[in-house]
Design an enzyme around this catalytic site. Sequence first.
Site: not given
Length: 529
Positions: A61, A63, A82, A123, A151, A177, A231, A234-235, A238, A309, A336
Site C-alpha cells: 500500500v 509503496g 516488486n 519494503v 521505518n 509520515s 522521524k 516525530h512518532n 505523536e 509499533k 499504552r
Amino acid sequence: MSSTPSPTGPSTDQDQAPHEATQQHEGAPQPEEVERPTHPEAASTNASEGPANIGVVGLAVMGSNLARNLASRESNTVAVFNRSRSKTDELIEAHPEAEFVPAFTYEEFAASLQKPRTAIIMVKAGKPTDAVIDELMRVFEPGDIIIDGGNSLFTDTIRREKAVSEAGYNFVGMGVSGGEEGALNGPSLMPGGPDEAWVTLGPILKSIAAVAEGEPCVTHIGHDGAGHFVKMVHNGIEYADMQLIAEAYDLIRRGTGKSPAEIADIFAEWNKGELESYLIEITAEVLRQTDAATGRPLVDVIVDQAGAKGTGAWTVQTALDLGVPVSGIAEATFARSLSSHREQRDVAGGLPGPSPEDFTVDDADAFIEQVRLALYASKIVAYSQGFDEIRAGAAQYDWNIDLGAVSKIWRGGCIIRAQFLNRIADAYDAEADLPVLLTAPYFVEALGRTQDAWREVVRISSAAGIPSPAFSSSLAYYDGLRAERLPAALIQGQRDFFGAHTYKRIDKDGTFHTLWSGDRSEVEAEDTH
C-alpha cells in the site's frame, strides 16, 4: 561520546500500514554480511539508460501510493518493481494513467533508470531492506542513489549508510509520515544521507511532498541516520499527543456525562482555534462514528487496549541514552503498555481508591475550558521535549539539524501537523540555539495563561481517581524545569553513601566524598565526570 543506543521493541511506526514494515531489534538475528560490489563492472549489464528518473521497489500500500504520487507529477517517470510480479501487474492495470515503467527483474529495473539511478525502497524494515539493498548494489553503479523509505531504526541506517558509501554508492534513510493518504497525496518527508544525493533527490521529493503555506514539507535533515532519527522523534511526539487527547476526552466524558457525539462537537470547535491539528480533527470524526452492528458509539465497542509499533519505545530508550527527559512521551508509551495488560487490570480493579464513576462537575462549560487549556499546555511540553531530543541527537551524532526547518516540514502531510508548529518555527527563527522551546516568548505567554487550569485539571483527576499520566507528567516536568533547586542533592548524597559516587558542592570547586563508614569527614576525590 556515549555508546550507540540500541532501542528494542516491535517494529513498525505509527503511520505506516501494518504489513509494510517490521523492524529488527537488539537480540534479533542480524542480516548476514554480503559481499558488496565495489566497482562499475559489477553493473556492466546496465550501461544504457532508461526513461525513468525515479524507481520504487516494494508495491504494497505505501509503496504503490508513493509510486502513484511520483507518477502524477509531470517531471517524473516512475519505474516500479516488486518481488512478486502480481503486485506490479495489478498496479499497472489499475493505473494506466501513471504510465509506469514496469520491471520484473532487478536487472530490468536498473536498466529502466536514468543515471544516477535513484530508487526508493518501500519494503519491510530489517532483513528485507538489507536484502533489497544488496540486490540493488549488485545491478547499480557507484554514484547511484538507494533510499530506504521504510521505518528503520536510525542506528540501522547509520550502519547501512557506512557500508553502502564505502562501496561507492549513495544511501539515504528517509522518514515518510502521513500514512497511506499522505503517501498518495503529499507526505512529510525527512531524508538524511549525503549532500551529493540531495542534489538529485531534492527536486523529486519536493515535487511530491505536502505543501504548507507555499513551502514543500521536505528538507535535507542531515547525514546518515538523521532522517530516520527525526522521524522516530516525530512518532514519539505523536504518542504523547494522542494520549493527551484521550485523557482530555476521558475527563470530559466522566465529568460532564456528555456523549461521544457531543464531545466530537467540542473537539471540532477546538479545531478552529489554537489547538487546530490533524489529530484533533480526526478525534472528532472517530467520536461521531456509530457502530453499524450495535448502534452504539464506535468508541464504546472498541477494546480499550492501545497498540504500539515500537517507535514510541525507541524514542524513550534513545532519550535515556542521550540523557534527555521526555517524560510526556514516556508516560504516553507506558499508558499504552498498561492498557494492554488486561489480565492485571482485571485483578486490580478492586484496589482501594475513589471511583471515577462518582465524578461529576458543577459547571460543565468551565471544566471543558480548563481541560482545553491543560491539553494545550501539555501539548507544548511534548513538542518541547521532542525538539530537545532532536537537538541532543544532533550533537551526539554530529548532525547539523535545523530545528526550525523540521517544524516547518511537519506543518503538512504528517500525523502531528498542527497550527502551532508555525510558532515553533518562529521561535527557532528568532533564536536558532534556543536552549528550551518553552522559554520562547509565545510559549511563555501560553503557559502563563494555562497555568491555573492545567494544575486544576491534574488536581481534579487525581482526586477523582481518573488516570491522567500525560497531563500529570507534563506538569511535573514543567515544574522541575523551572525549579531553582531540586531534591537531586539528596539523591547524590545517597549515591555517595552506598557507592562512593562523589558529589560537588555549591560553595567551592572540586569533587568530594564523605567517609561514611569512617569518621564521616569529607575528602576531595578525583573528578570522574
